[in-house]
Motif scaffolding. Sequence first.
Motif, mmCIF file in Angstrom:
data_model
loop_
_atom_site.group_PDB
_atom_site.id
_atom_site.type_symbol
_atom_site.label_atom_id
_atom_site.label_comp_id
_atom_site.label_asym_id
_atom_site.label_seq_id
_atom_site.Cartn_x
_atom_site.Cartn_y
_atom_site.Cartn_z
ATOM 1 N N HIS A 121 0.814 -1.220 0.000
ATOM 2 C CA HIS A 121 0.000 0.000 0.000
ATOM 3 C C HIS A 121 0.849 1.272 0.000
ATOM 4 O O HIS A 121 0.296 2.379 -0.052
ATOM 5 C CB HIS A 121 -0.931 0.016 1.214
ATOM 6 C CG HIS A 121 -1.940 -1.092 1.189
ATOM 7 N ND1 HIS A 121 -2.965 -1.154 0.266
ATOM 8 C CD2 HIS A 121 -2.061 -2.199 1.966
ATOM 9 C CE1 HIS A 121 -3.679 -2.242 0.485
ATOM 10 N NE2 HIS A 121 -3.157 -2.886 1.506
ATOM 11 N N GLU A 130 -6.922 -2.611 5.419
ATOM 12 C CA GLU A 130 -6.023 -3.716 5.765
ATOM 13 C C GLU A 130 -5.701 -3.772 7.255
ATOM 14 O O GLU A 130 -5.567 -4.850 7.835
ATOM 15 C CB GLU A 130 -4.725 -3.557 4.967
ATOM 16 C CG GLU A 130 -3.816 -4.754 4.993
ATOM 17 C CD GLU A 130 -4.226 -5.818 3.993
ATOM 18 O OE1 GLU A 130 -4.041 -7.011 4.331
ATOM 19 O OE2 GLU A 130 -4.720 -5.481 2.909
ATOM 20 N N GLY A 181 -6.490 1.752 1.323
ATOM 21 C CA GLY A 181 -5.963 0.395 1.431
ATOM 22 C C GLY A 181 -5.439 0.101 2.818
ATOM 23 O O GLY A 181 -5.685 -0.979 3.379
ATOM 24 N N ILE A 182 -4.713 1.042 3.411
ATOM 25 C CA ILE A 182 -4.190 0.850 4.764
ATOM 26 C C ILE A 182 -5.327 0.795 5.772
ATOM 27 O O ILE A 182 -5.318 -0.026 6.691
ATOM 28 C CB ILE A 182 -3.165 1.950 5.109
ATOM 29 C CG1 ILE A 182 -1.864 1.683 4.341
ATOM 30 C CG2 ILE A 182 -2.910 2.026 6.610
ATOM 31 C CD1 ILE A 182 -0.778 2.695 4.567
ATOM 32 N N TYR A 192 1.096 6.914 0.524
ATOM 33 C CA TYR A 192 0.520 5.572 0.592
ATOM 34 C C TYR A 192 -0.942 5.626 0.175
ATOM 35 O O TYR A 192 -1.532 6.697 0.062
ATOM 36 C CB TYR A 192 0.650 4.977 1.997
ATOM 37 C CG TYR A 192 0.087 5.848 3.105
ATOM 38 C CD1 TYR A 192 -1.282 5.958 3.317
ATOM 39 C CD2 TYR A 192 0.933 6.555 3.953
ATOM 40 C CE1 TYR A 192 -1.789 6.742 4.327
ATOM 41 C CE2 TYR A 192 0.428 7.352 4.965
ATOM 42 C CZ TYR A 192 -0.937 7.432 5.154
ATOM 43 O OH TYR A 192 -1.439 8.219 6.149
ATOM 44 N N ASP A 193 -1.506 4.454 -0.016
ATOM 45 C CA ASP A 193 -2.926 4.315 -0.326
ATOM 46 C C ASP A 193 -3.686 4.277 1.000
ATOM 47 O O ASP A 193 -3.725 3.246 1.668
ATOM 48 C CB ASP A 193 -3.141 3.036 -1.130
ATOM 49 C CG ASP A 193 -4.612 2.675 -1.311
ATOM 50 O OD1 ASP A 193 -5.487 3.527 -1.062
ATOM 51 O OD2 ASP A 193 -4.879 1.529 -1.712
#
Length: 196
Positions: free
Chosen positions: A69, A158, A154-155, A150-151
């Motif tokens: 990510h 996740e 997504g983080i 970063y994404d």
Amino acid sequence: MSLVLDAAAQDLLFREARTANTFTDEPVTDEQVQAIYDLVKFGPTAFNQSPLRVVLVRSAEGRERLVQHMAEGNRPKTATAPLVAILAADNEFHEELPALLPHFPQAKDVFFSERPVRESAAGLNAALQAAYFIIGVRAAGLAAGPMTGYDAAGIQKEFLDDDHTPLMVVNIGKPGEDAWFPRSPRLSYDEVVKTV
């Protein structure tokens, strides 16, 4: 007037401190992270709301999940740092206010009953705490490599949940070979401070 803090401590925390881009393989212990937190938890936040939450990424599996990510240029740093922390804002911080603000426990409902208000307050105050965290890492004799490349979605998916907003990812450890980029310029006092 000079500062009360001695010059060596000023250098450690600010003048000589840099964002590290490489790290040695010396581990960062849980005891070090506990000491960092036990220092920086005293930094002020509005209503003592303390919305910062920290996810420590230690396992190889967790690291692999995180690296995917990260922005391309941040992946090698995150893959090799001894410890990586995801710093996030808890948008439900108000649930802790009766314990954190015992002289005004009704602040939870008086000021923070609405989610947009909480998100705004959590973002600002967790960012303050993230800055304290970076200074705490330096106070422990370690280097921090904070990153926002970063994404975020997504983080969040996740490692967090819908109640926690990622603020930054911080690589932590002893600086490695060629750890520093050249120091970038800073604005002067007169460019920043105005008196009215």
